[in-house]
Enzyme design. Structure first.
Site, mmCIF file in Angstrom:
data_model
loop_
_atom_site.group_PDB
_atom_site.id
_atom_site.type_symbol
_atom_site.label_atom_id
_atom_site.label_comp_id
_atom_site.label_asym_id
_atom_site.label_seq_id
_atom_site.Cartn_x
_atom_site.Cartn_y
_atom_site.Cartn_z
ATOM 1 N N ARG A 100 0.720 -1.278 0.056
ATOM 2 C CA ARG A 100 -0.142 -0.070 -0.001
ATOM 3 C C ARG A 100 0.813 1.172 0.258
ATOM 4 O O ARG A 100 0.361 2.297 -0.347
ATOM 5 C CB ARG A 100 -0.966 -0.057 1.431
ATOM 6 N N ARG B 58 9.391 6.355 -3.219
ATOM 7 C CA ARG B 58 9.860 7.262 -4.245
ATOM 8 C C ARG B 58 11.329 7.582 -4.503
ATOM 9 O O ARG B 58 11.786 7.931 -3.363
ATOM 10 C CB ARG B 58 8.803 8.555 -4.219
ATOM 11 N N ARG C 55 -7.944 -6.063 14.781
ATOM 12 C CA ARG C 55 -7.192 -5.177 15.497
ATOM 13 C C ARG C 55 -8.161 -4.194 16.032
ATOM 14 O O ARG C 55 -9.008 -3.387 15.029
ATOM 15 C CB ARG C 55 -5.807 -4.601 14.791
ATOM 16 N N ARG D 193 0.962 6.204 16.410
ATOM 17 C CA ARG D 193 1.043 7.698 15.878
ATOM 18 C C ARG D 193 0.315 8.765 16.625
ATOM 19 O O ARG D 193 -0.555 8.318 17.521
ATOM 20 C CB ARG D 193 0.507 7.794 14.296
ATOM 21 N N GLU E 184 -2.581 7.208 19.063
ATOM 22 C CA GLU E 184 -3.351 6.012 18.732
ATOM 23 C C GLU E 184 -2.706 4.740 19.493
ATOM 24 O O GLU E 184 -1.243 4.663 18.784
ATOM 25 C CB GLU E 184 -3.286 6.040 17.294
ATOM 26 N N TYR F 298 -10.410 -5.003 4.522
ATOM 27 C CA TYR F 298 -10.136 -3.356 4.777
ATOM 28 C C TYR F 298 -10.451 -2.750 3.460
ATOM 29 O O TYR F 298 -10.000 -3.112 2.562
ATOM 30 C CB TYR F 298 -8.510 -3.602 5.004
ATOM 31 N N ASP G 60 -10.821 1.101 1.822
ATOM 32 C CA ASP G 60 -10.760 2.438 1.981
ATOM 33 C C ASP G 60 -12.359 3.011 1.513
ATOM 34 O O ASP G 60 -13.095 2.362 0.737
ATOM 35 C CB ASP G 60 -9.866 2.915 0.895
HETATM 36 P P1 FAD Z 1 -18.679 1.332 8.867
HETATM 37 O O1 FAD Z 1 -18.349 2.809 8.836
HETATM 38 O O2 FAD Z 1 -17.906 0.330 10.019
HETATM 39 O O3 FAD Z 1 -20.327 1.150 9.292
HETATM 40 C C1 FAD Z 1 -20.936 -0.150 9.591
HETATM 41 C C2 FAD Z 1 -22.049 0.424 10.633
HETATM 42 O O4 FAD Z 1 -22.968 -0.595 10.955
HETATM 43 C C3 FAD Z 1 -21.351 1.026 11.723
HETATM 44 O O5 FAD Z 1 -22.209 2.277 12.222
HETATM 45 C C4 FAD Z 1 -21.887 -0.036 13.055
HETATM 46 O O6 FAD Z 1 -22.524 0.586 14.197
HETATM 47 C C5 FAD Z 1 -23.178 -0.303 12.197
HETATM 48 N N1 FAD Z 1 -23.362 -1.787 12.794
HETATM 49 C C6 FAD Z 1 -22.632 -2.842 12.753
HETATM 50 N N2 FAD Z 1 -23.356 -4.013 13.424
HETATM 51 C C7 FAD Z 1 -24.709 -3.584 13.601
HETATM 52 C C8 FAD Z 1 -25.869 -4.155 14.145
HETATM 53 N N3 FAD Z 1 -25.946 -5.409 14.511
HETATM 54 N N4 FAD Z 1 -26.821 -3.459 14.165
HETATM 55 C C9 FAD Z 1 -27.040 -2.274 13.828
HETATM 56 N N5 FAD Z 1 -26.093 -1.569 13.278
HETATM 57 C C10 FAD Z 1 -24.801 -1.965 13.348
HETATM 58 N N6 FAD Z 1 -10.505 5.075 4.553
HETATM 59 C C11 FAD Z 1 -10.002 6.016 3.473
HETATM 60 O O7 FAD Z 1 -10.460 6.089 2.362
HETATM 61 N N7 FAD Z 1 -8.829 7.049 4.010
HETATM 62 C C12 FAD Z 1 -8.640 6.824 5.287
HETATM 63 O O8 FAD Z 1 -7.737 7.987 5.628
HETATM 64 C C13 FAD Z 1 -9.158 6.087 6.262
HETATM 65 N N8 FAD Z 1 -8.722 5.913 7.419
HETATM 66 C C14 FAD Z 1 -9.320 5.061 8.242
HETATM 67 C C15 FAD Z 1 -8.631 4.944 9.663
HETATM 68 C C16 FAD Z 1 -9.206 3.974 10.668
HETATM 69 C C17 FAD Z 1 -8.634 3.706 11.933
HETATM 70 C C18 FAD Z 1 -10.288 3.060 9.860
HETATM 71 C C19 FAD Z 1 -10.511 1.909 10.963
HETATM 72 C C20 FAD Z 1 -10.758 2.965 8.756
HETATM 73 C C21 FAD Z 1 -9.992 4.026 7.890
HETATM 74 N N9 FAD Z 1 -10.644 4.050 6.659
HETATM 75 C C22 FAD Z 1 -10.168 5.077 5.595
HETATM 76 C C23 FAD Z 1 -11.754 3.096 6.196
HETATM 77 C C24 FAD Z 1 -12.958 3.556 6.339
HETATM 78 O O9 FAD Z 1 -13.438 3.852 7.512
HETATM 79 C C25 FAD Z 1 -14.121 2.805 5.780
HETATM 80 O O10 FAD Z 1 -14.064 2.447 4.328
HETATM 81 C C26 FAD Z 1 -15.537 2.922 5.972
HETATM 82 O O11 FAD Z 1 -15.802 3.443 7.159
HETATM 83 C C27 FAD Z 1 -16.495 1.758 5.493
HETATM 84 O O12 FAD Z 1 -17.748 1.916 5.734
HETATM 85 P P2 FAD Z 1 -18.827 0.950 6.020
HETATM 86 O O13 FAD Z 1 -20.029 1.473 5.927
HETATM 87 O O14 FAD Z 1 -18.533 -0.275 5.351
HETATM 88 O O15 FAD Z 1 -18.431 0.334 7.477
HETATM 89 N N1 UDP Z 2 3.824 1.173 8.378
HETATM 90 C C1 UDP Z 2 5.027 1.273 8.814
HETATM 91 N N2 UDP Z 2 5.487 2.376 9.296
HETATM 92 C C2 UDP Z 2 4.863 3.529 9.061
HETATM 93 C C3 UDP Z 2 3.719 3.575 8.203
HETATM 94 C C4 UDP Z 2 3.248 2.219 7.794
HETATM 95 O O1 UDP Z 2 5.520 0.150 9.143
HETATM 96 O O2 UDP Z 2 5.406 4.314 9.442
HETATM 97 C C5 UDP Z 2 3.318 -0.273 7.844
HETATM 98 C C6 UDP Z 2 2.267 -0.604 8.721
HETATM 99 O O3 UDP Z 2 2.302 -2.024 8.710
HETATM 100 C C7 UDP Z 2 0.944 -0.111 7.823
HETATM 101 C C8 UDP Z 2 1.203 -0.525 6.567
HETATM 102 O O4 UDP Z 2 2.634 -0.092 6.472
HETATM 103 O O5 UDP Z 2 -0.254 -1.189 8.399
HETATM 104 C C9 UDP Z 2 0.506 0.342 5.617
HETATM 105 O O6 UDP Z 2 0.587 1.743 5.949
HETATM 106 P P1 UDP Z 2 -0.881 2.753 5.814
HETATM 107 O O7 UDP Z 2 -0.127 3.730 6.280
HETATM 108 O O8 UDP Z 2 -1.515 2.186 4.706
HETATM 109 O O9 UDP Z 2 -1.795 2.055 7.345
HETATM 110 P P2 UDP Z 2 -3.164 2.392 7.824
HETATM 111 O O10 UDP Z 2 -2.971 3.027 8.933
HETATM 112 O O11 UDP Z 2 -3.748 3.425 6.814
HETATM 113 O O12 UDP Z 2 -3.755 0.817 8.032
#
Ligand code: FAD
Ligand code: UDP
Length: 384
Positions: free
Chosen positions: A174, A178, A250, A280, A301, A349, A351
């Site tokens: 991912r 560069r 996780r 981070r 975090e 996972y 995005d």
């Molecule tokens: P969710 O957003 O998880 O929605 C599912 C919903 O279902 C929740 O609100 C939950 O409460 C509800 N639910 C579950 N079970 C039940 C039940 N039994 N009854 C009623 N309701 C229920 N993507 C990016 O593009 N860029 C980013 O920088 C990025 N950063 C992220 C950082 C973190 C820490 C995480 C965890 C994810 C990140 N993502 C990012 C991914 C992004 O969060 C997901 O793509 C997106 O939230 C997925 O949407 P979803 O609707 O599938 O799931």
């Molecule tokens: N990663 C790492 N060091 C860093 C940043 C990322 O080892 O400083 C690794 C880590 O395993 C991470 C993966 O690269 O899960 C992908 O990075 P990304 O930033 O996409 O992680 P995210 O937090 O969005 O899952």
């Protein structure tokens, strides 16, 4: 008006978009979410003390190459220009990520040109690793031992709770490497931040006369009979009461703190050494560079194994878990009127852009199935 009775479980991007697409085609939709807010993990709100927009479940940066998704998002949001630039602290110095020419020159104390750096890193890389399968092999092959140990090894152990030799190479893939000074964390054509955060986007998507949204409502399997079709974006294993065990995730703990002024000077600072337990620190005012705030709010975090009481964040998909996953998939594929969607429903996972694209696809497939009287599949994307 279409007489079909449809339930959408989850008011994140997956659920909201499916609801909207079907609502626009005349279906009446009930959306439920167990949380007290919409937008799922993309939920954002203003921090009361500082006024800063915070991403409650971890920082979310929107980036995509998908024109349809970008257009869709822009119908519901004012997107502001934003480029994610991440810094990393390792061995008591600060570097720029993803690994770029500046990182390489600074780390090795050199003044290499792009071509020289390419040759230099090629020599560092372990060419004898032919088909890298694990994270560790991928890193050793492409950046060599020193950069791997400084930037990836410990961070990855903290993030995943596993040694990189037990993780798939795809996780590292991912991140680009560069040989110029481009420090944009993403390679995508479009990148941005919603001016008012993510919650109003989902609110706008759900704002349709045919959609009724109920919060604090947990899905009850006894209600299946009451519906003609259900789109379920909750965890796949929870749908089946974890009968084959719990799929590994996780979870994250956030330690929130305020700071008067400027705490770290950037949005994301990764900590790649062992001495800090956190992975981070994010300083959220930097996600909205068009705003001015004197007071700052930051999140440390911490990543750890997800228990039944925690919010599942990152699906681990370790080899051992795949067998359990296949058992759940087999059960799911036999369902007649449930479609599993999104990050939790498909245990992948995703995005946000992929989530949006898949939700649009799922809606299209459903409408086609209704038209042709074919069975709506349990999954509209490949999940194995
Ligand atoms: P969710 O957003 O998880 O929605 C599912 C919903 O279902 C929740 O609100 C939950 O409460 C509800 N639910 C579950 N079970 C039940 C039940 N039994 N009854 C009623 N309701 C229920 N993507 C990016 O593009 N860029 C980013 O920088 C990025 N950063 C992220 C950082 C973190 C820490 C995480 C965890 C994810 C990140 N993502 C990012 C991914 C992004 O969060 C997901 O793509 C997106 O939230 C997925 O949407 P979803 O609707 O599938 O799931
Ligand atoms: N990663 C790492 N060091 C860093 C940043 C990322 O080892 O400083 C690794 C880590 O395993 C991470 C993966 O690269 O899960 C992908 O990075 P990304 O930033 O996409 O992680 P995210 O937090 O969005 O899952």
């Amino acid at each position: 008006m279409n007489s079909k009775n449809i339930l959408v479980v989850g008011a994140g991007f997956s659920g909201a978009i499916i609801a909207r697409q079907l609502a626009e085609n005349g279906y009446k939709i009930r959306v439920i979410d167990s949380r007290n807010h919409i937008a799922g993990n993309c939920y954002s709100e203003r921090d009361k003390r500082s006024g800063v927009m915070v991403h409650t479940y971890g920082p979310h940066i929107f980036h995509t190459d998908n024109e349809e998704v970008w257009e869709y998002l822009n119908q519901h949001a004012e997107m502001m220009p934003y480029v994610n630039r991440v810094k990393a602290t390792t061995k008591e110095r600060v570097y720029s990520l993803p690994i770029n020419l500046h990182t390489i020159n600074q780390f090795f104390n050199k003044t290499l040109s792009p071509d020289e750096a390419k040759k230099f890193i090629l020599e560092k890389g372990q060419a004898d690793i032919v088909n890298p399968e694990t994270f560790e092999e991928q890193a050793l092959k492409f950046v060599g031992k020193e950069l791997y140990e400084a930037f990836f090894k410990t961070y990855t152990i903290k993030q995943w709770g596993l040694n990189p030799s037990e993780l798939p190479a795809s996780i590292l893939k991912r991140l680009p490497i560069r040989f110029n000074y481009d420090d944009n964390y993403f390679n995508h054509k479009y990148q941005g931040m919603p001016k008012d955060g993510y919650t109003p986007i989902v609110e706008s998507i759900l704002n349709h006369i045919n959609i009724e949204t109920s919060l604090n409502v947990v899905f009850d399997k006894n209600e299946i009979e009451a519906y003609d079709h259900i789109f379920y974006s909750g965890p796949l294993d929870a749908f089946y009461e974890h009968q084959f065990g719990r799929l590994g995730y996780r979870t994250l703990d956030f330690e929130k703190f305020h700071y008067s002024g400027d705490y770290q000077g950037c949005a994301v600072m990764n900590y790649c050494d062992e001495k800090e337990e956190y992975t981070r620190i994010t300083e959220h005012k930097y996600f909205a560079p068009w705003e001015t705030h004197t007071e700052s709010v930051c999140y440390k975090e911490f990543s750890r194994s997800c228990t039944e009481k925690d919010i599942p964040y990152y699906p681990i998909r370790q080899v051992g878990e795949m067998e359990m996953l296949y058992k759940y998939l087999e059960l799911a594929e036999k369902e007649n009127k449930i479609t599993f969607v999104g990050r939790l429903g498909t245990y992948r996972y995703l995005d946000m852009d992929v989530t949006i694209s898949e939700a649009l696809k799922t809606s299209r497939v459903f409408l086609e199935c209704c038209e042709t009287k074919n069975k709506m599949p349990a999954f509209t994307v490949s999940v194995r």
